[in-house]
Design a protein around this motif. Sequence first.
Motif, short mmCIF file in Angstrom:
data_model
loop_
_atom_site.label_atom_id
_atom_site.label_comp_id
_atom_site.label_asym_id
_atom_site.label_seq_id
_atom_site.Cartn_x
_atom_site.Cartn_y
_atom_site.Cartn_z
N SER A 28 0.08 -13.24 3.76
CA SER A 28 1.50 -12.91 3.60
C SER A 28 1.98 -12.11 4.82
CB SER A 28 1.71 -12.07 2.34
OG SER A 28 1.18 -10.76 2.52
N LEU A 29 3.28 -12.12 5.01
CA LEU A 29 3.87 -11.36 6.10
C LEU A 29 3.56 -9.87 5.96
CD1 LEU A 29 5.66 -11.11 8.61
CD2 LEU A 29 7.65 -11.10 7.08
N ASP A 30 3.65 -9.36 4.73
CA ASP A 30 3.36 -7.94 4.50
C ASP A 30 1.92 -7.60 4.88
OD1 ASP A 30 5.92 -7.35 3.64
OD2 ASP A 30 5.42 -7.56 1.50
N THR A 31 0.98 -8.45 4.48
CA THR A 31 -0.43 -8.22 4.82
C THR A 31 -0.62 -8.25 6.33
OG1 THR A 31 -1.24 -9.08 2.73
CG2 THR A 31 -2.78 -9.11 4.58
N TYR A 32 -0.05 -9.24 6.98
CA TYR A 32 -0.16 -9.35 8.43
C TYR A 32 0.34 -8.08 9.11
CZ TYR A 32 0.66 -10.77 13.22
OH TYR A 32 0.66 -10.80 14.59
N ARG A 33 1.50 -7.63 8.71
CA ARG A 33 2.08 -6.43 9.34
C ARG A 33 1.26 -5.17 9.06
NH1 ARG A 33 8.55 -7.65 8.58
NH2 ARG A 33 8.70 -9.00 10.41
N ARG A 34 0.71 -5.04 7.86
CA ARG A 34 -0.11 -3.86 7.54
C ARG A 34 -1.40 -3.86 8.35
NH1 ARG A 34 1.58 -5.00 2.19
NH2 ARG A 34 -0.45 -5.95 1.77
N VAL A 35 -2.04 -5.01 8.47
CA VAL A 35 -3.27 -5.09 9.25
C VAL A 35 -2.96 -4.86 10.73
CG1 VAL A 35 -5.15 -6.61 10.02
CG2 VAL A 35 -4.49 -6.55 7.60
N ARG A 36 -1.93 -5.48 11.22
CA ARG A 36 -1.55 -5.34 12.63
C ARG A 36 -1.25 -3.89 12.99
NH1 ARG A 36 3.34 -8.68 15.48
NH2 ARG A 36 3.04 -7.89 17.58
N SER A 37 -0.62 -3.16 12.09
CA SER A 37 -0.27 -1.76 12.37
C SER A 37 -1.45 -0.81 12.16
CB SER A 37 0.89 -1.33 11.48
OG SER A 37 0.47 -1.20 10.13
N GLY A 38 -2.50 -1.30 11.52
CA GLY A 38 -3.65 -0.46 11.23
C GLY A 38 -3.56 0.26 9.90
N ALA A 39 -2.51 0.00 9.14
CA ALA A 39 -2.32 0.64 7.84
C ALA A 39 -3.27 0.09 6.78
CB ALA A 39 -0.88 0.49 7.36
N GLN A 40 -3.82 -1.10 7.03
CA GLN A 40 -4.72 -1.75 6.08
C GLN A 40 -5.88 -2.36 6.86
OE1 GLN A 40 -2.81 -4.56 3.42
NE2 GLN A 40 -4.61 -5.85 3.39
N GLN A 78 6.33 -17.35 17.85
CA GLN A 78 7.40 -16.43 18.19
C GLN A 78 7.72 -15.39 17.12
OE1 GLN A 78 10.76 -18.63 19.63
NE2 GLN A 78 9.59 -19.55 21.26
N THR A 79 7.25 -15.58 15.90
CA THR A 79 7.60 -14.62 14.85
C THR A 79 6.36 -14.18 14.09
OG1 THR A 79 7.92 -16.30 13.12
CG2 THR A 79 9.85 -15.76 14.50
N ASP A 80 6.45 -12.99 13.50
CA ASP A 80 5.38 -12.51 12.65
C ASP A 80 5.20 -13.42 11.44
OD1 ASP A 80 4.97 -10.40 14.38
OD2 ASP A 80 5.79 -8.86 13.05
N THR A 81 6.28 -13.96 10.94
CA THR A 81 6.22 -14.86 9.80
C THR A 81 5.37 -16.09 10.13
OG1 THR A 81 8.38 -14.12 9.01
CG2 THR A 81 7.59 -16.23 8.17
N ALA A 82 5.60 -16.67 11.30
CA ALA A 82 4.83 -17.83 11.72
C ALA A 82 3.36 -17.47 11.97
CB ALA A 82 5.44 -18.45 12.97
N MET A 83 3.13 -16.29 12.52
CA MET A 83 1.76 -15.85 12.78
C MET A 83 1.02 -15.66 11.45
SD MET A 83 -0.21 -15.15 15.34
CE MET A 83 -1.57 -14.12 15.88
N ALA A 84 1.67 -15.01 10.49
CA ALA A 84 1.05 -14.82 9.17
C ALA A 84 0.74 -16.17 8.54
CB ALA A 84 1.98 -14.00 8.27
N GLY A 85 1.66 -17.11 8.66
CA GLY A 85 1.44 -18.44 8.10
C GLY A 85 0.26 -19.15 8.76
N ALA A 86 0.13 -19.01 10.07
CA ALA A 86 -0.98 -19.64 10.78
C ALA A 86 -2.32 -19.08 10.32
CB ALA A 86 -0.82 -19.44 12.29
N ILE A 87 -2.33 -17.78 10.03
CA ILE A 87 -3.56 -17.12 9.58
C ILE A 87 -3.82 -17.39 8.10
CG2 ILE A 87 -4.64 -14.85 9.23
CD1 ILE A 87 -3.04 -13.93 11.73
N GLY A 88 -2.74 -17.61 7.34
CA GLY A 88 -2.88 -17.86 5.91
C GLY A 88 -2.76 -16.62 5.06
#
Length: 75
Positions: free
Chosen positions: A33-45, A21-31
């Motif tokens: 950080s939340l910042d990395t997850y959001r940057r990759v998801r947005s296409g910024a990284q 349900q949250t980006d935090t949980a998704m980032a944790g599942a992938i292993g």
Amino acid sequence: MANLVIRDGLLDRLQAVSGIQTDTAMAGAIGVSLDTYRRVRSGAQAPSAAFIAGVAIAFGLSVGEVATIAATEAA
């Protein structure tokens, strides 16, 4: 030149079908950080090999199901 990219909409679909349900949980599942997850998801990284492997392992996918090669324009 080419870059690896996460397949369009994959992260959103995985989050929805897995019930995460949250980006935090998704980032944790992938292993990552939340910042990395959001940057990759947005296409910024661009996703790292570790990010791609984390998605594949967490959701039982192959690397080819997670990422694809995208051509970029030459500078």
